[in-house]
Design an enzyme around this catalytic site. Structure first.
Site, PDB file in Angstrom:
ATOM      1  CE  LYS A 112      -4.135  -1.858   2.256  1.00 16.77           C
ATOM      2  NZ  LYS A 112      -4.813  -1.964   3.565  1.00 16.77           N
ATOM      3  CE  LYS A 169      -5.883  -8.840  -1.493  1.00 13.91           C
ATOM      4  NZ  LYS A 169      -6.080  -8.600  -0.108  1.00 13.91           N
ATOM      5  CE  LYS A 180     -12.816  -4.691   0.015  1.00 14.43           C
ATOM      6  NZ  LYS A 180     -13.505  -5.285   1.115  1.00 14.43           N
TER       7      LYS A 180
HETATM    8  P1  TYM Z   1     -10.678  -7.294   3.932  1.00 20.14           P
HETATM    9  O1  TYM Z   1     -11.819  -6.387   4.197  1.00 20.14           O
HETATM   10  O2  TYM Z   1      -9.638  -6.882   2.973  1.00 20.14           O
HETATM   11  O3  TYM Z   1     -11.212  -8.700   3.475  1.00 20.14           O
HETATM   12  C1  TYM Z   1     -12.214  -9.379   4.200  1.00 20.14           C
HETATM   13  C2  TYM Z   1     -11.929 -10.864   4.223  1.00 20.14           C
HETATM   14  O4  TYM Z   1     -11.873 -11.385   2.901  1.00 20.14           O
HETATM   15  C3  TYM Z   1     -10.658 -12.121   2.718  1.00 20.14           C
HETATM   16  N1  TYM Z   1     -10.228 -11.965   1.318  1.00 20.14           N
HETATM   17  C4  TYM Z   1      -9.940 -12.989   0.503  1.00 20.14           C
HETATM   18  N2  TYM Z   1      -9.955 -14.326   0.691  1.00 20.14           N
HETATM   19  C5  TYM Z   1      -9.602 -15.110  -0.361  1.00 20.14           C
HETATM   20  N3  TYM Z   1      -9.262 -14.607  -1.573  1.00 20.14           N
HETATM   21  C6  TYM Z   1      -9.238 -13.282  -1.812  1.00 20.14           C
HETATM   22  N4  TYM Z   1      -8.912 -12.807  -3.013  1.00 20.14           N
HETATM   23  C7  TYM Z   1      -9.587 -12.398  -0.737  1.00 20.14           C
HETATM   24  N5  TYM Z   1      -9.682 -11.052  -0.631  1.00 20.14           N
HETATM   25  C8  TYM Z   1     -10.060 -10.810   0.642  1.00 20.14           C
HETATM   26  C9  TYM Z   1      -9.683 -11.496   3.687  1.00 20.14           C
HETATM   27  O5  TYM Z   1      -8.625 -12.377   3.994  1.00 20.14           O
HETATM   28  C10 TYM Z   1     -10.573 -11.202   4.864  1.00 20.14           C
HETATM   29  O6  TYM Z   1     -10.725 -12.359   5.654  1.00 20.14           O
HETATM   30  N6  TYM Z   1      -7.672  -6.630   7.866  1.00 20.14           N
HETATM   31  C11 TYM Z   1      -8.887  -7.280   7.435  1.00 20.14           C
HETATM   32  C12 TYM Z   1     -10.126  -6.850   8.201  1.00 20.14           C
HETATM   33  C13 TYM Z   1     -10.010  -6.971   9.687  1.00 20.14           C
HETATM   34  C14 TYM Z   1     -10.063  -8.189  10.437  1.00 20.14           C
HETATM   35  C15 TYM Z   1      -9.969  -7.794  11.791  1.00 20.14           C
HETATM   36  C16 TYM Z   1     -10.200  -9.529  10.089  1.00 20.14           C
HETATM   37  C17 TYM Z   1      -9.882  -5.965  10.580  1.00 20.14           C
HETATM   38  N7  TYM Z   1      -9.852  -6.449  11.825  1.00 20.14           N
HETATM   39  C18 TYM Z   1      -9.993  -8.736  12.819  1.00 20.14           C
HETATM   40  C19 TYM Z   1     -10.218 -10.473  11.134  1.00 20.14           C
HETATM   41  C20 TYM Z   1     -10.109 -10.077  12.466  1.00 20.14           C
HETATM   42  C21 TYM Z   1      -9.110  -6.935   5.960  1.00 20.14           C
HETATM   43  O7  TYM Z   1      -8.598  -5.992   5.455  1.00 20.14           O
HETATM   44  O8  TYM Z   1     -10.011  -7.709   5.340  1.00 20.14           O
END
Ligand code: TYM
Length: 329
Positions: free
Chosen positions: A113, A194, A197
């Site tokens: 990022k 990956k 969005k």
């Molecule tokens: P975020 O919002 O980017 O994504 C949400 C969840 O989707 C999963 N994910 C994927 N899994 C498989 N293939 C992909 N291409 C893919 N893109 C996204 C992510 O691994 C995630 O599980 N930091 C986290 C949000 C967060 C969080 C937390 C998660 C904040 N606090 C505490 C667990 C516990 C995030 O940015 O997810």
């Protein structure tokens, strides 16, 4: 004995993709009976990148409605919005005092990022510390997420261990829970990256709320390879990714799918894959529309969720303050 705690969150930063669905959301439901689950909409994480306030409000309620539409049950799980529980920011601050700069700068998501932005804000660097606070506030045992979050969960474990050994046992050490297939869904245009969005090419991802035509078109345009050999291996990463999506939706084994399509061109498989995903998402999309339009219901869910989460969060935070040496009021 009390059930163990499961905790996860999704950022309301745009529409969710089937990567979010397969890697995370879809797996939340099955955990609700065996564990005490908390599922959060992490709006404070979302503002570490530029957000339009109006869109952020819309997207936050969209994620909440998707949680409910997918089958998260507010009688079983605590469903809430992160900014409604200020203890996250408070514990985040405490953890920042024991997180090393070097460790945070080594996070791959931070490196990616910050490479892409002209001016790197401190929030991006501290992002995983806030995520650690989310998890540790609730004495979490399991964190169901996609593979891209592994490093953040490892940092969380590290911070918990550091705090525990400095001040005595306070936090449960959490484990990551990733799906066997689909922990890393890849871009439909570039299997090296990956599915995300935030990708500028909309053909690279399928959104959970995409309509039939968009889903068909995007799968049709998905890159494969010129081998024309239907197999599941690392030389054919793009095809492997499509097969992973297929089995994630049908629940079949990879072997079954490979045997069915072996010897056929990729075209038929891609058309069938589109059907499988369209049918798989249909019930979710229908329920989403109903729930999303009921503002009062959504408000009730997030208000009650925040109350329950605050109660639990306070318990941990009081312990932390006492151990650190703050004077109780
Ligand atoms: P975020 O919002 O980017 O994504 C949400 C969840 O989707 C999963 N994910 C994927 N899994 C498989 N293939 C992909 N291409 C893919 N893109 C996204 C992510 O691994 C995630 O599980 N930091 C986290 C949000 C967060 C969080 C937390 C998660 C904040 N606090 C505490 C667990 C516990 C995030 O940015 O997810």
């Amino acid at each position: 004995m009390d059930k163990k705690i499961v905790y996860s969150g999704i950022q309301p930063s745009g529409s969710l993709t089937i990567g979010n669905y397969i890697g995370a959301l879809k797996n939340f439901i099955g955990l609700q009976d065996e564990y005490n689950c908390l599922y959060c909409i992490v709006d404070m994480h979302a503002i570490t990148v530029e957000q339009d306030p109006k869109l952020l409000r819309k997207n936050t309620l969209d994620v909440l409605a998707l949680y409910l539409a997918e089958g998260l049950d507010p009688d079983k799980s605590i469903i809430y919005i992160q900014s409604h529980v200020p203890q996250h920011a408070e514990l985040g601050w405490m953890l920042n005092t024991i997180a090393s700069m070097g460790q945070l700068q080594r996070m791959t998501q931070f490196k990616d990022k910050s490479k892409r932005s002209k001016e790197v804000m401190a929030g991006i660097l501290n992002y995983p510390v806030l995520m650690a606070a989310d998890i540790l506030l609730y004495q979490t045992s399991y964190v169901p997420v996609g593979e891209d979050q592994r490093q953040h969960v490892e940092l969380t474990r590290d911070l918990a261990q550091r705090f525990n050994s400095k001040y005595s046992d306070t936090f449960t050490i959490p484990d990551i829970l990733t799906p066997k297939v689909g922990a890393r869904i890849r871009s439909l245009q570039d299997p090296e990256s990956k599915m995300s969005k935030s990708d500028s090419d909309e053909n690279s991802y399928i959104l959970i709320l995409d309509d039939e035509n968009a889903i068909r078109r995007k799968f049709k345009r998905a890159v494969t390879d010129s081998l024309n050999n239907f197999d599941y291996n690392d030389e054919q990463k793009a095809l492997k990714n499509l097969i992973n999506i297929y089995v994630s939706f049908t629940g079949e084994s990879v072997e079954e799918v490979v045997n069915r399509y072996r010897g056929q061109g990729y075209g038929k498989f891609k058309a069938d894959l589109a059907d499988v995903v369209i049918e798989g998402l249909r019930p979710l999309q229908t329920r989403f529309k109903e729930i999303r339009s009921d503002k009062e219901y959504l408000e009730k869910i997030y208000t009650e969720g925040a109350e329950k989460a605050s109660y639990l969060a306070n318990k941990t935070l009081r312990k932390v303050y006492k151990k650190i040496g703050f004077i109780a009021k």
